[in-house]
Design an enzyme around this catalytic site. Structure first.
Site, PDB file in Angstrom:
ATOM      1  CE  LYS A 116       7.829   3.481  -0.729  1.00 45.70           C
ATOM      2  NZ  LYS A 116       8.845   2.903  -1.605  1.00 45.70           N
ATOM      3  CE  LYS A 158      -1.283   4.524  -3.259  1.00 46.99           C
ATOM      4  NZ  LYS A 158      -0.487   4.485  -4.498  1.00 46.99           N
ATOM      5  N   GLY A 164       4.607  -1.130  -1.853  1.00 43.89           N
ATOM      6  CA  GLY A 164       4.262  -2.522  -2.100  1.00 43.89           C
ATOM      7  C   GLY A 164       2.895  -2.898  -1.548  1.00 43.89           C
ATOM      8  CD  GLU A 200      -0.979   8.029  -5.125  1.00 51.15           C
ATOM      9  OE1 GLU A 200      -1.512   6.936  -5.418  1.00 51.15           O
ATOM     10  OE2 GLU A 200       0.244   8.244  -5.219  1.00 51.15           O
ATOM     11  CE  LYS A 201     -10.816  10.279  -9.265  1.00 52.95           C
ATOM     12  NZ  LYS A 201     -12.062  10.851  -8.722  1.00 52.95           N
ATOM     13  CG  LEU A 203      -5.743   5.723 -10.721  1.00 47.47           C
ATOM     14  CD1 LEU A 203      -4.457   5.592 -11.537  1.00 47.47           C
ATOM     15  CD2 LEU A 203      -6.640   6.788 -11.340  1.00 47.47           C
ATOM     16  CD  GLU A 287       5.116   2.058  -3.873  1.00 41.85           C
ATOM     17  OE1 GLU A 287       5.924   1.117  -3.866  1.00 41.85           O
ATOM     18  OE2 GLU A 287       3.978   1.993  -3.381  1.00 41.85           O
ATOM     19  NE  ARG A 291      13.163  -4.929  -5.185  1.00 42.39           N
ATOM     20  CZ  ARG A 291      12.038  -4.308  -4.864  1.00 42.39           C
ATOM     21  NH1 ARG A 291      12.065  -3.284  -4.034  1.00 42.39           N
ATOM     22  NH2 ARG A 291      10.884  -4.677  -5.369  1.00 42.39           N
ATOM     23  CB  VAL A 294      11.651 -10.895  -8.335  1.00 41.40           C
ATOM     24  CG1 VAL A 294      11.379 -12.354  -8.703  1.00 41.40           C
ATOM     25  CG2 VAL A 294      11.822 -10.747  -6.834  1.00 41.40           C
TER      26      VAL A 294
HETATM   27  C1  MV4 Z   1      -2.906   2.604  -6.203  1.00 38.60           C
HETATM   28  C2  MV4 Z   1      -4.023   1.917  -6.724  1.00 38.60           C
HETATM   29  C3  MV4 Z   1      -5.077   2.669  -7.211  1.00 38.60           C
HETATM   30  N1  MV4 Z   1      -5.021   4.015  -7.166  1.00 38.60           N
HETATM   31  N2  MV4 Z   1      -2.905   3.950  -6.193  1.00 38.60           N
HETATM   32  C4  MV4 Z   1      -0.575  -1.237  -4.580  1.00 38.60           C
HETATM   33  C5  MV4 Z   1       0.879  -1.462  -4.416  1.00 38.60           C
HETATM   34  C6  MV4 Z   1       1.489  -0.126  -4.414  1.00 38.60           C
HETATM   35  N3  MV4 Z   1       2.742  -0.190  -5.116  1.00 38.60           N
HETATM   36  C7  MV4 Z   1       0.506   0.778  -5.043  1.00 38.60           C
HETATM   37  N4  MV4 Z   1      -0.717   0.047  -5.161  1.00 38.60           N
HETATM   38  C8  MV4 Z   1      -1.828   0.604  -5.687  1.00 38.60           C
HETATM   39  N5  MV4 Z   1      -1.849   1.963  -5.706  1.00 38.60           N
HETATM   40  C9  MV4 Z   1      -3.935   4.624  -6.675  1.00 38.60           C
HETATM   41  N6  MV4 Z   1      -3.903   5.951  -6.627  1.00 38.60           N
HETATM   42  C10 MV4 Z   1      -4.008   0.523  -6.738  1.00 38.60           C
HETATM   43  C11 MV4 Z   1      -2.895  -0.147  -6.213  1.00 38.60           C
HETATM   44  C12 MV4 Z   1      -2.965  -1.581  -6.284  1.00 38.60           C
HETATM   45  C13 MV4 Z   1      -2.082  -2.303  -7.092  1.00 38.60           C
HETATM   46  C14 MV4 Z   1      -1.088  -1.674  -7.826  1.00 38.60           C
HETATM   47  C15 MV4 Z   1      -0.215  -2.399  -8.600  1.00 38.60           C
HETATM   48  C16 MV4 Z   1      -0.348  -3.773  -8.675  1.00 38.60           C
HETATM   49  C17 MV4 Z   1      -1.313  -4.426  -7.959  1.00 38.60           C
HETATM   50  C18 MV4 Z   1      -2.190  -3.700  -7.158  1.00 38.60           C
HETATM   51  C19 MV4 Z   1      -3.175  -4.372  -6.439  1.00 38.60           C
HETATM   52  C20 MV4 Z   1      -4.028  -3.661  -5.650  1.00 38.60           C
HETATM   53  C21 MV4 Z   1      -3.913  -2.269  -5.567  1.00 38.60           C
END
Ligand code: MV4
Length: 452
Positions: A116, A158, A164, A200-201, A203, A287, A291, A294
């Site tokens: 990542k 992270k 995921g 990361e910050k 959100l 990310e 692939r 779904v």
């Molecule tokens: C984040 C975030 C808030 N801030 N990054 C969760 C899955 C992974 N692909 C990245 N994710 C997140 N990254 C920052 N900087 C919140 C999530 C996140 C989330 C993102 C997409 C869909 C559902 C989620 C559920 C919880 C947290």
């Protein structure tokens, strides 16, 4: 074109790939575990090979057995579907060493996007917007504290090998940083054998918006717009839409142009999806998935393309048959994932399907490997069917999904349909103003209302 394609997957996606092969006139080989001997993907394939016992590591992840199956049947290409070996760079190299074409990106791009940190580094340097955060891996806690001080709390740690949602820890304040740092590193080491982490910050209410791309081997890249996948529970998507209710056509075009330019410079090939967080009118790349996903059917429904067909053609060396300006977005599509899960607890509900009837009609698509009498095995993921609808606009798509869910019949086991109905009936969902935390909040209310 290929002589014969081995499909290294099961369930609805194996059927989806078979259909595309059949339309292209290419025979298919199914592989299956002993638990799947009577599965629909085996019944409908031209040939099938048993590759091992039920546990996935002994069958659908068994590289030697899959390569042997390709060899004895004379297949010259492998489509991995999603999950299993779809993003395994080592598997791609093994295919190539055995003279088989892997229908997907290069092993180098799969490996890059699997890291990542490398993925963000590559995209950031190609002009794709990122969430503010550390440049590369964090060497120690002191550096973590320094970066957090610069970008401001709350921050998220992270795992570089994660994705995921696995291996993430929030530090709301400086007091919590040391604990989050320690837990994230320990979990990353245990889960991935790699404790590299980045920051990361955080959100607090982002939408999850992803962009579908397709690139040929001749340097041409197009995008098929975005999907909004904000409705997730524990990082499992329940419902996806194309396009996002939050995005204007102008924003879509701008984001698509940025993404396709970046991937062209990278020399990317085949299908891919870039995941963004969207908050306060700003996109931030997090990310890339290398692939077919779904939820690809919602994109197919609004663009009128067959993404699997394109994957196969491109893997065979064909050029993309159209320019970006040929791709139009018409109407609105929604997908509901119908799972063998208790609608309240989400516990898996394997067992015998005593009756199955799928809805139909204009703008309704059901991708499923179910049949009456099928026994859902306990070994694999719980996806039974994807119900996809298209309407002229979002309102029509919601009405169509509502009636399609009502007539969707699965008897013998519990499914998640009642919960999906409660989402489709929710006025807040109708308003479209939801984010990645909305579903879990709703779920608290849903479960307690059932508990009485
Ligand atoms: C984040 C975030 C808030 N801030 N990054 C969760 C899955 C992974 N692909 C990245 N994710 C997140 N990254 C920052 N900087 C919140 C999530 C996140 C989330 C993102 C997409 C869909 C559902 C989620 C559920 C919880 C947290």
């Amino acid at each position: 074109m290929f002589q014969k394609i081995l499909i290294a997957n099961r369930g609805e996606i194996a059927l989806r790939i078979q259909r595309a092969c059949r339309e292209l006139g290419i025979p298919t080989v199914a592989v299956h575990s002993t638990a799947d001997a009577t599965a629909m993907h085996v019944r409908l394939a031209d040939e099938s090979v048993c590759i091992g016992p039920p546990p996935t590591r002994d069958s659908y992840l068994n590289v030697a057995a899959i390569l042997s199956a390709a060899s004895i049947t004379g297949a010259d290409a492998i489509h991995p579907g999603y999950g299993f070996l779809a993003e395994n760079a080592g598997f791609v190299e093994m295919c190539e060493a055995h003279g088989l074409t892997f229908i997907g990106p290069s092993s180098a791009h799969i490996r890059m996007m699997g890291d990542k940190i490398a993925a963000k580094d590559a995209m950031g340097s190609l002009g794709v917007p990122l969430v503010p955060g550390s440049k590369g891996a964090l060497p120690d806690l002191d550096q973590a504290a320094k970066v957090a001080g610069e970008i401001g709390y709350p921050v998220l740690i992270k795992a570089a090998a994660g994705g995921g949602g696995r291996g993430m820890k929030v530090a709301p304040t400086a007091d919590a940083l040391e604990e989050a740092w320690r837990v994230a590193r320990t979990e990353a080491r245990a889960a991935f054998g790699d404790d590299s982490v980045y920051m990361e910050k955080y959100l607090d209410r982002p939408r999850h918006i992803e962009v579908q791309v397709m690139a040929d081997a001749h340097g041409k890249v197009v995008h098929f717009g975005e999907r909004d996948c904000s409705l997730q529970r524990r990082h499992q998507k329940l419902l996806e839409e194309a396009g996002s209710p939050a995005l204007s056509a102008k924003e879509r075009d701008a984001l698509g142009a940025t993404v396709t330019a970046a991937l062209a410079k990278l020399g990317y090939r085949n299908a891919g999806t870039l995941e963004f967080l969207y908050q306060d009118g700003k996109f931030a790349f997090i990310e890339m998935n290398t692939r077919l996903q779904v939820e690809h059917p919602v994109t197919e429904m609004v663009c009128g393309v067959d993404l699997v067909r394109e994957q196969i053609r491109i893997a065979a060396g064909a050029k993309l048959g159209y320019a970006q300006s040929d791709i139009a977005f018409t109407g609105h599509a929604i997908e509901c994932r119908i799972t063998a899960e208790d609608p309240d607890t989400f516990a898996p509900t394997p067992g015998r399907i005593t009756a199955f009837h799928a809805p139909g009609g204009l703008g309704v698509r059901v991708d499923s490997a179910l049949y009456t009498g099928y026994v859902v095995p306990p070994y694999y993921d719980s996806l039974l069917a994807k119900l996809i609808v298209r309407g002229a606009d979002r309102k029509e798509a919601i009405a169509r999904m509502k009636q399609a869910l009502e007539s969707f019949t699965v008897a013998g086991i519990d499914t998640g349909i009642p919960f999906l109905q409660s989402v489709i009936d929710d006025p807040e969902y109708h308003g479209g103003n939801v984010n990645t935390r909305w579903l879990e909040k709703k779920l608290d209310g849903y479960s307690s209302s059932h508990a009485g």
